[in-house]
Write a protein that holds these residues in place. Structure first.
Motif, PDB file in Angstrom:
ATOM      1  N   MET A 583     -44.260  53.986  49.981  1.00 31.55           N
ATOM      2  CA  MET A 583     -44.226  54.876  48.826  1.00 31.55           C
ATOM      3  C   MET A 583     -42.795  55.283  48.473  1.00 31.55           C
ATOM      4  SD  MET A 583     -46.087  58.573  48.364  1.00 31.55           S
ATOM      5  CE  MET A 583     -45.044  59.305  49.628  1.00 31.55           C
ATOM      6  N   LEU A 584     -41.974  55.582  49.492  1.00 36.98           N
ATOM      7  CA  LEU A 584     -40.589  55.972  49.230  1.00 36.98           C
ATOM      8  C   LEU A 584     -39.801  54.806  48.636  1.00 36.98           C
ATOM      9  CD1 LEU A 584     -39.828  58.115  52.411  1.00 36.98           C
ATOM     10  CD2 LEU A 584     -40.337  58.900  50.090  1.00 36.98           C
ATOM     11  N   GLY A 585     -40.032  53.585  49.152  1.00 38.45           N
ATOM     12  CA  GLY A 585     -39.370  52.423  48.557  1.00 38.45           C
ATOM     13  C   GLY A 585     -39.787  52.218  47.113  1.00 38.45           C
ATOM     14  N   ALA A 586     -41.085  52.361  46.836  1.00 39.26           N
ATOM     15  CA  ALA A 586     -41.569  52.222  45.460  1.00 39.26           C
ATOM     16  C   ALA A 586     -41.066  53.361  44.579  1.00 39.26           C
ATOM     17  CB  ALA A 586     -43.094  52.177  45.459  1.00 39.26           C
ATOM     18  N   PHE A 587     -40.894  54.546  45.145  1.00 43.72           N
ATOM     19  CA  PHE A 587     -40.357  55.684  44.382  1.00 43.72           C
ATOM     20  C   PHE A 587     -38.953  55.378  43.871  1.00 43.72           C
ATOM     21  CE2 PHE A 587     -37.781  59.628  44.619  1.00 43.72           C
ATOM     22  CZ  PHE A 587     -38.338  60.297  43.540  1.00 43.72           C
ATOM     23  N   GLU A 588     -38.110  54.796  44.716  1.00 46.44           N
ATOM     24  CA  GLU A 588     -36.750  54.459  44.296  1.00 46.44           C
ATOM     25  C   GLU A 588     -36.762  53.384  43.216  1.00 46.44           C
ATOM     26  OE1 GLU A 588     -33.049  52.268  44.211  1.00 46.44           O
ATOM     27  OE2 GLU A 588     -34.989  51.534  44.933  1.00 46.44           O
ATOM     28  N   LEU A 610     -45.071  58.703  40.402  1.00 44.08           N
ATOM     29  CA  LEU A 610     -46.375  58.106  40.130  1.00 44.08           C
ATOM     30  C   LEU A 610     -46.446  56.672  40.645  1.00 44.08           C
ATOM     31  CD1 LEU A 610     -46.928  59.468  36.505  1.00 44.08           C
ATOM     32  CD2 LEU A 610     -48.226  60.094  38.537  1.00 44.08           C
ATOM     33  N   GLY A 611     -45.368  55.914  40.413  1.00 49.18           N
ATOM     34  CA  GLY A 611     -45.350  54.551  40.939  1.00 49.18           C
ATOM     35  C   GLY A 611     -45.381  54.521  42.456  1.00 49.18           C
ATOM     36  N   GLY A 612     -44.632  55.445  43.081  1.00 46.87           N
ATOM     37  CA  GLY A 612     -44.639  55.513  44.534  1.00 46.87           C
ATOM     38  C   GLY A 612     -46.005  55.872  45.081  1.00 46.87           C
ATOM     39  N   LEU A 613     -46.677  56.848  44.449  1.00 49.51           N
ATOM     40  CA  LEU A 613     -48.021  57.214  44.896  1.00 49.51           C
ATOM     41  C   LEU A 613     -48.990  56.049  44.744  1.00 49.51           C
ATOM     42  CD1 LEU A 613     -48.370  60.849  43.472  1.00 49.51           C
ATOM     43  CD2 LEU A 613     -48.289  60.169  45.884  1.00 49.51           C
ATOM     44  N   ALA A 614     -48.863  55.301  43.658  1.00 53.37           N
ATOM     45  CA  ALA A 614     -49.762  54.170  43.435  1.00 53.37           C
ATOM     46  C   ALA A 614     -49.582  53.105  44.518  1.00 53.37           C
ATOM     47  CB  ALA A 614     -49.514  53.572  42.052  1.00 53.37           C
ATOM     48  N   ILE A 615     -48.345  52.731  44.792  1.00 57.07           N
ATOM     49  CA  ILE A 615     -48.101  51.691  45.788  1.00 57.07           C
ATOM     50  C   ILE A 615     -48.433  52.195  47.192  1.00 57.07           C
ATOM     51  CG2 ILE A 615     -46.369  50.149  46.754  1.00 57.07           C
ATOM     52  CD1 ILE A 615     -47.232  49.529  43.886  1.00 57.07           C
ATOM     53  N   GLY A 616     -48.111  53.472  47.474  1.00 56.87           N
ATOM     54  CA  GLY A 616     -48.458  54.027  48.780  1.00 56.87           C
ATOM     55  C   GLY A 616     -49.957  54.069  48.998  1.00 56.87           C
ATOM     56  N   PHE A 617     -50.702  54.476  47.975  1.00 53.57           N
ATOM     57  CA  PHE A 617     -52.160  54.490  48.093  1.00 53.57           C
ATOM     58  C   PHE A 617     -52.708  53.077  48.264  1.00 53.57           C
ATOM     59  CE2 PHE A 617     -56.311  54.110  45.933  1.00 53.57           C
ATOM     60  CZ  PHE A 617     -57.066  54.931  46.752  1.00 53.57           C
ATOM     61  N   TRP A 618     -52.131  52.124  47.565  1.00 52.60           N
ATOM     62  CA  TRP A 618     -52.570  50.737  47.705  1.00 52.60           C
ATOM     63  C   TRP A 618     -52.339  50.238  49.124  1.00 52.60           C
ATOM     64  CZ3 TRP A 618     -49.542  45.896  47.503  1.00 52.60           C
ATOM     65  CH2 TRP A 618     -50.354  44.766  47.413  1.00 52.60           C
ATOM     66  N   GLN A 619     -51.181  50.559  49.696  1.00 56.77           N
ATOM     67  CA  GLN A 619     -50.920  50.169  51.077  1.00 56.77           C
ATOM     68  C   GLN A 619     -51.916  50.834  52.028  1.00 56.77           C
ATOM     69  OE1 GLN A 619     -48.864  48.063  52.764  1.00 56.77           O
ATOM     70  NE2 GLN A 619     -49.941  48.814  54.575  1.00 56.77           N
ATOM     71  N   TRP A 620     -52.228  52.111  51.789  1.00 57.58           N
ATOM     72  CA  TRP A 620     -53.184  52.818  52.638  1.00 57.58           C
ATOM     73  C   TRP A 620     -54.563  52.171  52.586  1.00 57.58           C
ATOM     74  CZ3 TRP A 620     -53.712  56.081  56.489  1.00 57.58           C
ATOM     75  CH2 TRP A 620     -54.934  56.713  56.675  1.00 57.58           C
TER      76      TRP A 620
END
Length: 691
Positions: A583-588, A610-620
């Protein structure tokens, strides 16, 4: 193949792509911009060249850290296992067991050995060489002498179902570990570490003994590195339990493969009938067999009365008197094994009507008594009492859930209830799997569509549904992974995770890959502007790759054995940390994407978040605990099992219905599983529409 090799290959491809894009980008600039860009290019090439030069000058930095000495690894494995087996003995109430008595086996379960003292290897330190006289008869206290003193190193322990084979093996294993721990360093160097394994899933025609044992040691220790050396250097002793539970055609093949191996000590546990049938086709060469004796009536009566305050209630005295008479009645036949005696102990309290078992009309044979005790023991376990855990589940819920588990475990995992293999518990039909995939897809796709759609709306005013296509693709990927029948073993959060970026592999392999990935991200306009922005992007990509690969390649070690709830929690924490890292990588990257639009700083940060949350949730959504929980929901809807299934399993363990063996649960005894399976099948047949 190791993960850094794949990262190196991906990084090389990314460099080629970045160079191609850079050349194409130069053709679109005017002469002044091209001169500035070429200057920047020269600086980047010089930096990459310097990193490559350092990598070529120090190839030894890529080597993995040296393993501890073999003796140290064996001691660490033994020291980790001893407290776990002590805990298992407490869970199984084996600290004060019934007398375990044995005699030399008379049935043809092994080839005849004329003189077990001849040939072979010397006994373990502190043990004497076993002679024929030592094999006539003995108790649990004498089993270690056989294990340590047999020149062949091969011991077979047989008995009827419930005779106490597993209890004898666990007590023997603990004794072997304790004696090894007390030995001198010189003696420990030649004393193997005993491990208890099950042959379920091993095919000797495709996997050698050493390869299979290497996998078993790696699973027990949680570390594959060095496991093969422990096996090849004969630093382990094998306690093999469950031969009678594998297929009839597979048993002779297993014994043939075990007969051909030499070097490590082997203790084989099996029921009599199955082993006699198997030995007719292939026996375990060089093995010496002992058989566990049935419990006689006097021993059974003394054991049952010893737990009661003297004088014992009349019902118990009446039962004990009948046992002491001996004979071949149903009661004496049913109570000839330690398991049935412990069931009787658990099924009736001091004031219970235990003398009802003497009613010949109600209990005409031993099988009726066994079924009654199995059913009553489960009822007693879920009856409120001062010595039991708080009542969380009704008896009906327990019977339904345990019956379901007993049925499907008998068909899939050979009795081992691995929480991460829940996909095999349900044995779903094609329609059920399709429905589960659709539900999982929607659970992932809808949040992703909203999060990505909101980021697009903040960026250029597009509708919220603009993120639908990406959300659908990512949701389909998650759903495909969720319906796979096999799930990976649980992970743990590695100690000193913060050190991962400072290893040689990270600095010399992953860092160039991260810088190359930052160049590729420019193709998607998701980077910060300028050379400084590229360096910041490369740094974030590098750290993200380092932490992600470290977390993905960390299995749970032996500290987590015998504690499935902790195994579950730590896998959940590791998956959460992994999702936060992504999520942090996607946030940047999202911030870089937002800066391409004419929006304020708040909107840029919101787009990145929002992008970070989306990618982090997808990874989860790929985590084992999340997918297993979704399966728990499915089981609750289909079979009315508890939604918090892990809590139910731990509660059943506390009530001594289940036990732990490594990070998995097992039923207290195979007979209990068989009885619950029978009741489950009858209940399903009585429901219209079920066959």
């Amino acid at each position: 193949m190791r993960w850094w090799v794949w990262i190196g290959r991906v990084g090389f491809v990314l460099v080629i792509v970045a160079i191609a894009w850079w050349c194409w980008h130069l053709t679109r600039l005017d002469q002044t911009e091209q001169a500035a860009a070429i200057t920047t290019q020269e600086a980047v090439v010089a930096a990459v060249g310097a990193v490559g030069a350092i990598a070529s000058l120090f190839p030894k930095l890529f080597a993995r850290a040296a393993l501890p000495p073999l003796e140290t690894r064996a001691d660490d494995l033994a020291n980790a296992m001893l407290p776990q087996w002590r805990k298992a003995i407490e869970e199984r109430n084996l600290n004060a067991p019934l007398p375990i008595r044995w005699h030399r086996a008379t049935r043809p379960v092994a080839p005849p050995v004329t003189d077990p003292a001849t040939g072979g290897s010397p006994p373990l330190p502190g043990a004497a060489r076993v002679t024929a006289h030592n094999l006539e008869r003995g108790t649990q206290d004498d089993l270690y002498a056989l294990y340590a003193g047999l020149p062949s190193g091969r011991l077979i322990i047989t008995g009827n179902a419930g005779a106490g084979k597993s209890a004898a093996a666990v007590l023997l294993l603990r004794e072997a570990l304790e004696i090894r721990q007390r030995a001198s360093p010189e003696d420990r160097a030649i004393m193997p570490v005993p491990i208890l394994v099950n042959p379920h899933g091993w095919d000797p025609e495709t996997t050698s003994v050493e390869s299979w044992l290497t996998g078993q040691v790696a699973e027990i220790s949680g570390a594959r590195r060095g496991a093969a050396e422990l096996v090849t250097q004969r630093r382990i002793a094998v306690f093999l339990d469950g031969l009678d539970e594998v297929g009839e055609e597979l048993r002779p093949k297993l014994l043939r493969a075990l007969s051909r191996q030499t070097g490590f000590r082997l203790v084989l546990l099996s029921r009599d009938d199955e082993l006699v049938d198997t030995a007719q086709r292939h026996a375990l060469l060089g093995a010496t067999a002992v058989a566990l004796r049935p419990v006689d009536g006097g021993e059974a009566a003394d054991y049952l009365l010893s737990r009661l305050v003297s004088p014992a209630p009349p019902a118990w005295q009446k039962l004990a008197a009948q046992l002491r008479k001996g004979g071949r009645g149903p009661l004496a036949a049913a109570l000839r094994t330690p398991f049935m005696l412990t069931l009787l102990r658990d099924a009736y309290d001091a004031t219970g009507p235990v003398d009802e078992l003497l009613n010949r009309r109600r209990f005409p044979n031993a099988a009726r008594i066994e079924h009654h005790l199995l059913d009553r023991a489960l009822e007693a376990a879920y009856t409120p009492g001062p010595d039991r855990p708080p009542q969380r589940y009704s008896l009906a819920t327990a019977q339904r859930t345990l019956g379901f588990l007993a049925h499907y475990l008998s068909q899939n995992d050979g009795g081992d209830l691995k929480w991460w293999s829940v996909a095999r518990w349900a044995a779903p039909s094609v329609a059920a799997r399709t429905l589960f995939a659709w539900a999982f897809w929607l659970a992932v796709q809808i949040p992703l569509t909203l999060l990505l759609g909101l980021s697009y709306r903040l960026a250029d005013g597009r509708t919220v549904l603009s993120g639908w296509l990406i959300g659908e693709v990512m949701g389909l990927m998650s759903a495909f992974a969720a319906v796979r029948p096999r799930m990976r073993a649980p992970r743990r959060l590695p100690p000193h995770l913060w050190r991962a970026p400072f290893t040689a592999n990270s600095l010399l392999v992953v860092m160039p890959a991260g810088l190359s990935m930052a160049l590729v991200l420019r193709l998607f306009s998701s980077t910060l502007p300028g050379v400084t922005g590229w360096l910041v992007d490369g740094l974030v990509c590098w750290l993200t790759l380092v932490f992600v690969t470290t977390l993905l390649n960390t299995a749970q070690d032996d500290d987590y054995a015998f504690d499935p709830p902790r195994s579950w929690r730590d896998d959940a924490v590791t998956s959460l940390v992994l999702a936060i890292t992504v999520m942090l990588g996607a946030f940047e990257a999202g911030i870089g994407f937002g800066m391409q639009f004419r929006v304020g700083l708040v909107n840029v940060l919101a787009i990145g978040a929002l992008g970070g949350l989306a990618i982090g949730f997808w990874q989860w959504s790929f985590s084992t605990t999340w997918r297993v929980f979704c399966r728990h929901v499915e089981l609750a809807l289909r079979y009315r099992t508890p939604l918090r299934l892990m809590r139910f399993l731990e509660d059943a363990r506390q009530r001594q219905v289940l036990r732990t063996a490594g990070p998995v649960y097992q039923f207290r005894h195979a007979k209990l599983q068989e009885r619950l399976n029978e009741r489950w099948l009858k209940s399903r047949q009585s429901v219209p529409g079920n066959s």
